[in-house]
Write a protein that holds these residues in place. Structure first.
Motif, PDB file in Angstrom:
ATOM      1  N   LEU A  97       0.835  -1.196   0.000  1.00 56.19           N
ATOM      2  CA  LEU A  97       0.000   0.000   0.000  1.00 56.19           C
ATOM      3  C   LEU A  97       0.876   1.254   0.000  1.00 56.19           C
ATOM      4  CD1 LEU A  97      -2.526  -1.175   2.730  1.00 56.19           C
ATOM      5  CD2 LEU A  97      -2.741  -1.389   0.245  1.00 56.19           C
ATOM      6  N   ILE A  98       0.396   2.248  -0.667  1.00 59.41           N
ATOM      7  CA  ILE A  98       1.160   3.480  -0.776  1.00 59.41           C
ATOM      8  C   ILE A  98       1.051   4.256   0.532  1.00 59.41           C
ATOM      9  CG2 ILE A  98       1.355   5.685  -1.996  1.00 59.41           C
ATOM     10  CD1 ILE A  98       0.258   4.226  -4.473  1.00 59.41           C
ATOM     11  N   GLY A  99       2.188   4.445   1.184  1.00 60.18           N
ATOM     12  CA  GLY A  99       2.228   5.249   2.394  1.00 60.18           C
ATOM     13  C   GLY A  99       1.623   4.595   3.614  1.00 60.18           C
ATOM     14  N   MET A 100       1.382   3.289   3.570  1.00 60.57           N
ATOM     15  CA  MET A 100       0.773   2.604   4.708  1.00 60.57           C
ATOM     16  C   MET A 100       1.491   1.280   4.924  1.00 60.57           C
ATOM     17  SD  MET A 100      -3.209   3.101   3.594  1.00 60.57           S
ATOM     18  CE  MET A 100      -3.909   2.495   5.114  1.00 60.57           C
ATOM     19  N   ASP A 101       1.574   0.865   6.170  1.00 62.86           N
ATOM     20  CA  ASP A 101       2.165  -0.427   6.504  1.00 62.86           C
ATOM     21  C   ASP A 101       1.161  -1.249   7.302  1.00 62.86           C
ATOM     22  OD1 ASP A 101       4.755  -0.142   5.373  1.00 62.86           O
ATOM     23  OD2 ASP A 101       5.277   1.217   7.019  1.00 62.86           O
ATOM     24  N   ILE A 102       0.862  -2.418   6.810  1.00 60.41           N
ATOM     25  CA  ILE A 102       0.077  -3.385   7.571  1.00 60.41           C
ATOM     26  C   ILE A 102       0.882  -4.677   7.594  1.00 60.41           C
ATOM     27  CG2 ILE A 102      -2.077  -4.691   7.742  1.00 60.41           C
ATOM     28  CD1 ILE A 102      -3.482  -2.493   6.212  1.00 60.41           C
ATOM     29  N   ASP A 103       1.085  -5.217   8.759  1.00 60.68           N
ATOM     30  CA  ASP A 103       1.874  -6.447   8.873  1.00 60.68           C
ATOM     31  C   ASP A 103       1.171  -7.607   8.175  1.00 60.68           C
ATOM     32  OD1 ASP A 103       3.863  -5.268  10.286  1.00 60.68           O
ATOM     33  OD2 ASP A 103       3.141  -5.898  12.256  1.00 60.68           O
TER      34      ASP A 103
ATOM     35  N   PRO B 123      -5.384  -9.293  12.519  1.00 60.75           N
ATOM     36  CA  PRO B 123      -5.022  -9.090  13.920  1.00 60.75           C
ATOM     37  C   PRO B 123      -4.794  -7.610  14.189  1.00 60.75           C
ATOM     38  CG  PRO B 123      -3.161  -9.962  12.708  1.00 60.75           C
ATOM     39  CD  PRO B 123      -4.322  -9.954  11.756  1.00 60.75           C
ATOM     40  N   VAL B 124      -5.142  -7.182  15.363  1.00 64.61           N
ATOM     41  CA  VAL B 124      -4.900  -5.794  15.750  1.00 64.61           C
ATOM     42  C   VAL B 124      -3.595  -5.757  16.523  1.00 64.61           C
ATOM     43  CG1 VAL B 124      -5.771  -3.825  17.043  1.00 64.61           C
ATOM     44  CG2 VAL B 124      -7.360  -5.343  15.835  1.00 64.61           C
ATOM     45  N   PRO B 125      -2.589  -5.071  15.978  1.00 62.48           N
ATOM     46  CA  PRO B 125      -1.288  -5.072  16.650  1.00 62.48           C
ATOM     47  C   PRO B 125      -1.314  -4.275  17.936  1.00 62.48           C
ATOM     48  CG  PRO B 125      -1.262  -3.571  14.804  1.00 62.48           C
ATOM     49  CD  PRO B 125      -2.590  -4.268  14.761  1.00 62.48           C
ATOM     50  N   SER B 126      -0.381  -4.643  18.793  1.00 65.25           N
ATOM     51  CA  SER B 126      -0.215  -3.897  20.035  1.00 65.25           C
ATOM     52  C   SER B 126       0.305  -2.505  19.738  1.00 65.25           C
ATOM     53  CB  SER B 126       0.754  -4.644  20.946  1.00 65.25           C
ATOM     54  OG  SER B 126       1.172  -3.800  21.986  1.00 65.25           O
ATOM     55  N   ARG B 127      -0.142  -1.562  20.500  1.00 65.13           N
ATOM     56  CA  ARG B 127       0.354  -0.195  20.303  1.00 65.13           C
ATOM     57  C   ARG B 127       1.834  -0.093  20.629  1.00 65.13           C
ATOM     58  NH1 ARG B 127      -3.135   4.402  22.854  1.00 65.13           N
ATOM     59  NH2 ARG B 127      -1.512   5.559  21.758  1.00 65.13           N
ATOM     60  N   SER B 128       2.356  -1.098  21.365  1.00 62.86           N
ATOM     61  CA  SER B 128       3.775  -1.057  21.704  1.00 62.86           C
ATOM     62  C   SER B 128       4.635  -1.725  20.637  1.00 62.86           C
ATOM     63  CB  SER B 128       4.020  -1.753  23.044  1.00 62.86           C
ATOM     64  OG  SER B 128       3.613  -3.103  22.974  1.00 62.86           O
ATOM     65  N   GLY B 129       4.016  -2.152  19.544  1.00 65.04           N
ATOM     66  CA  GLY B 129       4.760  -2.818  18.486  1.00 65.04           C
ATOM     67  C   GLY B 129       5.544  -1.836  17.648  1.00 65.04           C
ATOM     68  N   ASP B 130       6.003  -2.317  16.506  1.00 66.90           N
ATOM     69  CA  ASP B 130       6.836  -1.493  15.644  1.00 66.90           C
ATOM     70  C   ASP B 130       6.036  -0.470  14.849  1.00 66.90           C
ATOM     71  OD1 ASP B 130       9.090  -2.837  16.451  1.00 66.90           O
ATOM     72  OD2 ASP B 130       8.964  -4.300  14.811  1.00 66.90           O
ATOM     73  N   LEU B 131       4.734  -0.704  14.733  1.00 65.64           N
ATOM     74  CA  LEU B 131       3.939   0.246  13.965  1.00 65.64           C
ATOM     75  C   LEU B 131       3.939   1.602  14.648  1.00 65.64           C
ATOM     76  CD1 LEU B 131       0.801  -1.856  12.989  1.00 65.64           C
ATOM     77  CD2 LEU B 131       2.676  -1.131  11.526  1.00 65.64           C
ATOM     78  N   THR B 132       4.013   2.624  13.843  1.00 66.25           N
ATOM     79  CA  THR B 132       3.977   3.962  14.411  1.00 66.25           C
ATOM     80  C   THR B 132       2.545   4.438  14.593  1.00 66.25           C
ATOM     81  OG1 THR B 132       4.123   4.886  12.202  1.00 66.25           O
ATOM     82  CG2 THR B 132       6.190   4.581  13.390  1.00 66.25           C
ATOM     83  N   GLY B 133       1.602   3.798  13.926  1.00 61.66           N
ATOM     84  CA  GLY B 133       0.208   4.182  14.059  1.00 61.66           C
ATOM     85  C   GLY B 133      -0.628   3.063  14.637  1.00 61.66           C
ATOM     86  N   ARG B 134      -1.916   3.309  14.749  1.00 60.25           N
ATOM     87  CA  ARG B 134      -2.840   2.307  15.265  1.00 60.25           C
ATOM     88  C   ARG B 134      -3.710   1.796  14.118  1.00 60.25           C
ATOM     89  NH1 ARG B 134      -5.006   6.518  19.610  1.00 60.25           N
ATOM     90  NH2 ARG B 134      -4.592   7.779  17.758  1.00 60.25           N
ATOM     91  N   VAL B 135      -4.211   0.564  14.278  1.00 69.34           N
ATOM     92  CA  VAL B 135      -5.124  -0.013  13.296  1.00 69.34           C
ATOM     93  C   VAL B 135      -6.508  -0.058  13.914  1.00 69.34           C
ATOM     94  CG1 VAL B 135      -5.693  -2.030  11.918  1.00 69.34           C
ATOM     95  CG2 VAL B 135      -3.300  -1.371  12.212  1.00 69.34           C
ATOM     96  N   TYR B 136      -7.446   0.641  13.328  1.00 71.63           N
ATOM     97  CA  TYR B 136      -8.835   0.619  13.786  1.00 71.63           C
ATOM     98  C   TYR B 136      -9.626  -0.335  12.904  1.00 71.63           C
ATOM     99  CZ  TYR B 136      -7.749   4.981  16.274  1.00 71.63           C
ATOM    100  OH  TYR B 136      -7.209   5.933  17.098  1.00 71.63           O
ATOM    101  N   VAL B 137     -10.375  -1.246  13.519  1.00 73.18           N
ATOM    102  CA  VAL B 137     -11.261  -2.150  12.788  1.00 73.18           C
ATOM    103  C   VAL B 137     -12.671  -1.857  13.269  1.00 73.18           C
ATOM    104  CG1 VAL B 137     -11.796  -4.547  12.217  1.00 73.18           C
ATOM    105  CG2 VAL B 137      -9.425  -3.871  12.635  1.00 73.18           C
ATOM    106  N   GLN B 138     -13.363  -1.007  12.573  1.00 72.21           N
ATOM    107  CA  GLN B 138     -14.685  -0.562  13.035  1.00 72.21           C
ATOM    108  C   GLN B 138     -15.419   0.096  11.868  1.00 72.21           C
ATOM    109  OE1 GLN B 138     -12.648   1.920  15.991  1.00 72.21           O
ATOM    110  NE2 GLN B 138     -13.611   3.744  15.079  1.00 72.21           N
ATOM    111  N   SER B 139     -16.707   0.331  12.074  1.00 73.57           N
ATOM    112  CA  SER B 139     -17.542   0.875  11.003  1.00 73.57           C
ATOM    113  C   SER B 139     -17.476   2.398  10.929  1.00 73.57           C
ATOM    114  CB  SER B 139     -18.994   0.425  11.187  1.00 73.57           C
ATOM    115  OG  SER B 139     -19.475   0.879  12.436  1.00 73.57           O
TER     116      SER B 139
END
Lengths: 135, 112
Positions: free
Chosen positions: A79-85, A104-120
């Motif tokens: 994805l352009i400008g986005m990282d999803i494991d 899977p929703v990664p831990s906020r303490s992981g390597d991702l700099t942002g959060r993943v929201y799974v919601q409507s």
């Protein structure tokens, strides 16, 4: 027997993601001796549409007509400008699953700099690096 | 040129798809295990050249080959090494026999 995988990936500001999703079966090859078909482990590349969505019909991962049964798929994101494991998932025969059901929703303490929201609904007060997978 | 009339044959078939049901393109090659084989009845020497079958638009192929158990073709009971050359595939090569008068699908002989 087949199953369907769908998904919509948008940024936290609601704009659709752009790029590709790659899905690879977790076998070298599988055999259906009834229909005399060899299924090869080719990676299926799916381009997101203008809404950041995709839908693809794939071989079910628990089809008893195929050997091996109960394999998994691996999914990666380009994805352009986005990282999803990447992650693995099962896709039972006859089902329609959405990425929001299986990602899977990664831990906020992981390597991702942002959060993943799974919601409507669109997240409130998102950060620029956050990702929203819209249900 | 066709095989000598005294040589028995068998047929190998196969169909290759991906997990989305798409027909694959590519080739399947069959290489006999002998250095050379002799058909004394027809005065023919066989060399171990590979036979290549191309997949059609449905991802399928069918090829007729000399049977591996024909007493008119010595050495008796040779095998074929099968190589799959298909984009996206990493299926290792394997060996198979092809008995006279049979039709064998790859799903029946390909190891997992």
């Amino acid at each position: 027997m087949s199953a369907t995988l769908t998904g919509t990936i948008v940024r936290s500001d609601g704009t659709p993601a752009r790029g590709k999703v790659r899905i690879t079966p977790g076998f070298t090859h599988s055999l259906n001796v009834t229909t005399n078909v060899v299924v090869v482990a080719e990676t299926i590349v799916i381009q997101l549409n203008a809404l950041g969505s995709f839908a693809v019909i794939l071989q079910g991962t628990n089809d008893p007509a195929y050997d091996p049964t109960n394999f998994t798929y691996g999914i990666t994101f380009d994805l352009i400008g986005m990282d999803i494991d990447p992650f693995s998932f099962s896709l039972p025969n006859g089902s329609t699953l959405d990425l929001a059901d299986i990602a899977p929703v990664p831990s906020r303490s992981g390597d991702l700099t942002g959060r993943v929201y799974v919601q409507s609904t669109q997240p409130t007060s998102p950060n620029v690096d956050d990702i929203w997978i819209k249900i | 040129m066709a095989l000598p009339a005294n040589i028995s044959t068998g047929t190998v078939t196969g169909t290759f798809l991906n997990v989305a049901g798409g027909a694959k393109s590519g080739t399947v090659t069959f290489r006999p295990s002998f250095d050379h084989a002799l058909d004394a009845g027809a005065n023919v020497v066989f060399v171990p050249e590979k036979v290549t079958a191309s997949l059609d638009t449905y991802g399928s192929f069918s090829v007729v080959l000399a049977a591996t158990n024909d007493p008119d073709l010595l050495p008796l009971n040779f095998t074929y090494t099968v190589e799959i050359n298909i984009y996206g595939s990493s299926i290792p090569s394997f060996t198979m026999s092809l008995l006279a008068g049979t039709t064998v699908d790859l799903t029946d002989v390909m190891p997992l």
